[in-house]
Design an enzyme around this catalytic site. Structure first.
Site, PDB file in Angstrom:
ATOM      1  N   GLY A   1       0.798  -1.228   0.000  1.00  0.00           N
ATOM      2  CA  GLY A   1       0.000   0.000   0.000  1.00  0.00           C
ATOM      3  C   GLY A   1       0.830   1.277   0.000  1.00  0.00           C
TER       4      GLY A   1
ATOM      5  N   ASP B   1       7.049  -3.428   9.605  1.00  0.00           N
ATOM      6  CA  ASP B   1       5.696  -3.948   9.361  1.00  0.00           C
ATOM      7  C   ASP B   1       5.490  -5.225  10.177  1.00  0.00           C
ATOM      8  OD1 ASP B   1       3.654  -3.288   6.663  1.00  0.00           O
ATOM      9  OD2 ASP B   1       3.211  -5.026   7.941  1.00  0.00           O
TER      10      ASP B   1
ATOM     11  N   ASP C   1       5.393  -5.040  15.642  1.00  0.00           N
ATOM     12  CA  ASP C   1       4.071  -4.454  15.870  1.00  0.00           C
ATOM     13  C   ASP C   1       4.307  -3.033  16.378  1.00  0.00           C
ATOM     14  OD1 ASP C   1       1.645  -3.579  16.840  1.00  0.00           O
ATOM     15  OD2 ASP C   1       1.179  -5.433  17.922  1.00  0.00           O
TER      16      ASP C   1
ATOM     17  N   ASN D   1       3.069   5.562   8.925  1.00  0.00           N
ATOM     18  CA  ASN D   1       2.020   5.230   7.957  1.00  0.00           C
ATOM     19  C   ASN D   1       1.142   4.055   8.395  1.00  0.00           C
ATOM     20  OD1 ASN D   1       0.878   4.719   5.062  1.00  0.00           O
ATOM     21  ND2 ASN D   1       1.980   2.844   5.585  1.00  0.00           N
TER      22      ASN D   1
ATOM     23  N   SER E   1      -6.368  10.961   7.716  1.00  0.00           N
ATOM     24  CA  SER E   1      -7.339  10.526   6.707  1.00  0.00           C
ATOM     25  C   SER E   1      -8.317  11.648   6.383  1.00  0.00           C
ATOM     26  CB  SER E   1      -8.116   9.321   7.240  1.00  0.00           C
ATOM     27  OG  SER E   1      -9.271   9.086   6.459  1.00  0.00           O
TER      28      SER E   1
ATOM     29  N   TYR F   1     -12.164   5.034  14.087  1.00  0.00           N
ATOM     30  CA  TYR F   1     -11.099   5.375  13.130  1.00  0.00           C
ATOM     31  C   TYR F   1     -10.906   6.891  13.068  1.00  0.00           C
ATOM     32  CZ  TYR F   1      -8.634   5.618   8.641  1.00  0.00           C
ATOM     33  OH  TYR F   1      -7.721   5.879   7.648  1.00  0.00           O
TER      34      TYR F   1
ATOM     35  N   LYS G   1      -7.642   9.176  13.959  1.00  0.00           N
ATOM     36  CA  LYS G   1      -6.996  10.017  12.947  1.00  0.00           C
ATOM     37  C   LYS G   1      -7.072  11.499  13.307  1.00  0.00           C
ATOM     38  CE  LYS G   1      -5.482   6.851  10.104  1.00  0.00           C
ATOM     39  NZ  LYS G   1      -4.037   6.632   9.927  1.00  0.00           N
TER      40      LYS G   1
ATOM     41  N   PRO H   1      -4.915  10.909   3.057  1.00  0.00           N
ATOM     42  CA  PRO H   1      -5.387  10.366   1.771  1.00  0.00           C
ATOM     43  C   PRO H   1      -6.906  10.242   1.747  1.00  0.00           C
ATOM     44  CG  PRO H   1      -3.858   8.845   2.888  1.00  0.00           C
ATOM     45  CD  PRO H   1      -4.296   9.875   3.885  1.00  0.00           C
TER      46      PRO H   1
HETATM   47  N1  LIG Z   1      -6.409   3.116   1.772  1.00  0.00           N
HETATM   48  C1  LIG Z   1      -7.222   4.103   2.101  1.00  0.00           C
HETATM   49  O1  LIG Z   1      -8.310   4.238   1.560  1.00  0.00           O
HETATM   50  C2  LIG Z   1      -6.793   5.111   3.166  1.00  0.00           C
HETATM   51  C3  LIG Z   1      -7.482   6.337   3.241  1.00  0.00           C
HETATM   52  C4  LIG Z   1      -7.097   7.269   4.191  1.00  0.00           C
HETATM   53  C5  LIG Z   1      -6.041   6.978   5.049  1.00  0.00           C
HETATM   54  N2  LIG Z   1      -5.385   5.783   4.959  1.00  0.00           N
HETATM   55  C6  LIG Z   1      -4.286   5.524   5.896  1.00  0.00           C
HETATM   56  O2  LIG Z   1      -3.098   5.246   5.180  1.00  0.00           O
HETATM   57  C7  LIG Z   1      -2.302   4.336   5.928  1.00  0.00           C
HETATM   58  C8  LIG Z   1      -1.886   3.164   5.060  1.00  0.00           C
HETATM   59  O3  LIG Z   1      -3.044   2.621   4.492  1.00  0.00           O
HETATM   60  P1  LIG Z   1      -2.998   1.542   3.309  1.00  0.00           P
HETATM   61  O4  LIG Z   1      -4.254   1.696   2.551  1.00  0.00           O
HETATM   62  O5  LIG Z   1      -1.698   1.581   2.603  1.00  0.00           O
HETATM   63  O6  LIG Z   1      -3.123   0.194   4.164  1.00  0.00           O
HETATM   64  P2  LIG Z   1      -2.650  -1.297   3.851  1.00  0.00           P
HETATM   65  O7  LIG Z   1      -3.548  -2.178   4.649  1.00  0.00           O
HETATM   66  O8  LIG Z   1      -2.540  -1.529   2.385  1.00  0.00           O
HETATM   67  O9  LIG Z   1      -1.180  -1.321   4.476  1.00  0.00           O
HETATM   68  C9  LIG Z   1      -0.992  -1.096   5.852  1.00  0.00           C
HETATM   69  C10 LIG Z   1       0.247  -1.819   6.305  1.00  0.00           C
HETATM   70  O10 LIG Z   1       0.362  -1.569   7.728  1.00  0.00           O
HETATM   71  C11 LIG Z   1       0.725  -2.788   8.347  1.00  0.00           C
HETATM   72  N3  LIG Z   1       0.297  -2.784   9.749  1.00  0.00           N
HETATM   73  C12 LIG Z   1      -0.969  -2.829  10.213  1.00  0.00           C
HETATM   74  N4  LIG Z   1      -0.945  -2.883  11.560  1.00  0.00           N
HETATM   75  C13 LIG Z   1       0.357  -2.870  11.937  1.00  0.00           C
HETATM   76  C14 LIG Z   1       1.023  -2.939  13.184  1.00  0.00           C
HETATM   77  N5  LIG Z   1       0.332  -3.026  14.329  1.00  0.00           N
HETATM   78  N6  LIG Z   1       2.366  -2.908  13.204  1.00  0.00           N
HETATM   79  C15 LIG Z   1       3.078  -2.849  12.046  1.00  0.00           C
HETATM   80  N7  LIG Z   1       2.508  -2.795  10.832  1.00  0.00           N
HETATM   81  C16 LIG Z   1       1.155  -2.813  10.782  1.00  0.00           C
HETATM   82  C17 LIG Z   1       0.022  -3.883   7.552  1.00  0.00           C
HETATM   83  O11 LIG Z   1       0.642  -5.149   7.742  1.00  0.00           O
HETATM   84  C18 LIG Z   1       0.161  -3.344   6.131  1.00  0.00           C
HETATM   85  O12 LIG Z   1       1.332  -3.811   5.493  1.00  0.00           O
HETATM   86  C19 LIG Z   1      -3.102   3.953   7.159  1.00  0.00           C
HETATM   87  O13 LIG Z   1      -2.692   4.734   8.256  1.00  0.00           O
HETATM   88  C20 LIG Z   1      -4.521   4.305   6.761  1.00  0.00           C
HETATM   89  O14 LIG Z   1      -5.344   4.594   7.858  1.00  0.00           O
HETATM   90  C21 LIG Z   1      -5.750   4.849   4.037  1.00  0.00           C
END
Ligand SMILES: NC(=O)c1ccc[n+]([C@@H]2O[C@H](COP(=O)([O-])OP(=O)(O)OC[C@H]3O[C@@H](n4cnc5c(N)ncnc54)[C@H](O)[C@@H]3O)[C@@H](O)[C@H]2O)c1
Length: 246
Positions: free
Chosen positions: A16, A36, A60, A87, A139, A152, A156, A182
Site C-alpha cells: 500500500g 511492518d 508491531d 504510515n 485521513s 477510526y 486520525k 489520503p
Molecule cells: N487506503 C485508504 O483508503 C486510506 C485512506 C485514508 C487513510 N489511509 C491511511 O493510510 C495508511 C496506510 O493505508 P494503506 O491503505 O496503505 O493500508 P494497507 O492495509 O494496504 O497497508 C498497511 C500496512 O500496515 C501494516 N500494519 C498494520 N498494523 C500494523 C502494526 N500493528 N504494526 C506494524 N505494521 C502494521 C500492515 O501489515 C500493512 O502492510 C493507514 O494509516 C490508513 O489509515 C488509508
C-alpha cells in the site's frame, strides 16, 4: 562514523501507501528501514534495486517495546535517522452500536499510540543531529459523513492533534512534523477492507474524479520529508483529489 546518506523509517511498509512511499524515498537516494507486522521482502527488493540500503524489521508498531527496537536497529545499522513516516494503520468499519471497547482500543493503539512510540525511537538521532522530518498519516474521512468510522476518525483526529503539538515541541531541534490525509484509495488494504462502491462514490465527490492509488500520496510525502520542508510544520495536507478543504 556516521554515514552520509539520509535514513528514513517507514511503518506499514510491506504494501500500500507504505510500500510506495519507501520506493519514493529510495528514488531520492535515501536508505529505508521498512517496519511492518508482515515481511517486507517485496518492498526491500524494489528499494535495493534503486541502489540504496533497505533493512526490514518485523514489528508491531503498537507494542511499547518497539521504540527501543527501532533505536537499537538504527544505532547498529546506520547511526542516524533523518525521516520518520508513521504510515501503519488499520481501518475496520464498525457502527457504534456494534463497536466494542477492545476494537476501539486496538484502533487507537495501532493508528495513534504507535506514532508516539515510533517518534520516541527515532528522536535521539534527530535531536542529536539537529535535523528531522516526521510525516504522520491521517485521513480525509474526518471531513466526510462515512458511517461506521467513529473509532477510526477519533484515532486520525488524534494524529492531527499529535502532529500540531509535536511540531511546536520539536521546532527548536530543526525537526518539522506534518500530517497527510489520503482519500479512500485502491491500496492493498483499501481493496480488501473498503467496499469498492464506496471508493467509487467518494471519487465522484472529489475534484479529480478517479479513485486514489498508492502512488497518489507519494508526491506530498516526498515534499514533507524533504529538506525543502523547513518552513512548514504542524500542518495537515489532504492529498485526496481535492475533496476535503481545510
Ligand atoms: N487506503 C485508504 O483508503 C486510506 C485512506 C485514508 C487513510 N489511509 C491511511 O493510510 C495508511 C496506510 O493505508 P494503506 O491503505 O496503505 O493500508 P494497507 O492495509 O494496504 O497497508 C498497511 C500496512 O500496515 C501494516 N500494519 C498494520 N498494523 C500494523 C502494526 N500493528 N504494526 C506494524 N505494521 C502494521 C500492515 O501489515 C500493512 O502492510 C493507514 O494509516 C490508513 O489509515 C488509508
Amino acid at each position: 562514523m556516521t554515514q552520509d546518506r539520509q535514513v528514513a523509517v517507514v511503518t506499514g511498509a510491506a504494501q500500500g501507501f507504505g510500500q510506495a512511499i519507501s520506493i519514493g524515498l529510495a528514488k531520492r537516494g535515501i536508505d529505508v528501514v521498512a517496519v511492518d507486522l508482515s515481511d517486507c521482502t517485496e518492498t526491500l527488493t524494489q528499494v535495493q534495486a534503486l541502489g540504496v540500503r533497505g533493512v526490514g524489521i518485523v514489528a508491531d508498531v503498537s507494542d511499547p517495546g518497539v521504540s527501543e527496537r527501532i533505536e537499537k536497529l538504527l544505532n547498529d545499522e546506520f547511526g542516524r535517522c533523518d525521516i520518520l513516516v508513521n504510515n501503519a494503520g488499520i481501518f475496520p468499519t464498525k457502527s457504534i452500536t456494534e463497536l466494542d471497547y477492545a476494537l476501539w482500543q486496538k484502533v487507537h493503539r495501532i493508528n495513534l499510540d504507535s506514532q508516539f512510540l515510533m517518534v520516541k525511537g527515532v528522536l535521539p538521532f534527530m535531536t542529536k543531529s539537529g535535523y528531522g522530518r516526521i510525516v504522520n498519516l491521517t485521513s480525509n474521512s474526518l471531513g466526510l459523513t462515512a458511517t461506521g468510522l467513529s473509532h477510526y476518525m477519533s484515532s486520525k483526529a488524534g494524529v492531527i492533534g499529535f502532529t500540531r503539538g509535536l511540531a511546536t515541541d520539536l521546532a527548536e531541534f530543526g525537526i518539522t512534523v506534518n500530517a497527510v490525509g489520503p482519500t479512500a484509495s485502491l491500496t492493498a488494504g483499501g481493496k480488501s477492507h473498503i467496499d469498492i462502491k464506496l471508493i467509487e462514490e467518494v471519487a465522484k465527490m472529489q475534484a479529480i474524479k478517479r479513485p486514489g492509488t498508492s502512488e497518489d500520496i507519494v508526491g506530498t510525502v516526498m515534499f514533507l520529508s524533504s529538506e525543502q520542508c523547513a518552513w512548514v510544520t504542524g500542518q495537515t495536507i489532504m492529498a485526496d483529489g481535492g475533496l476535503v478543504r481545510l
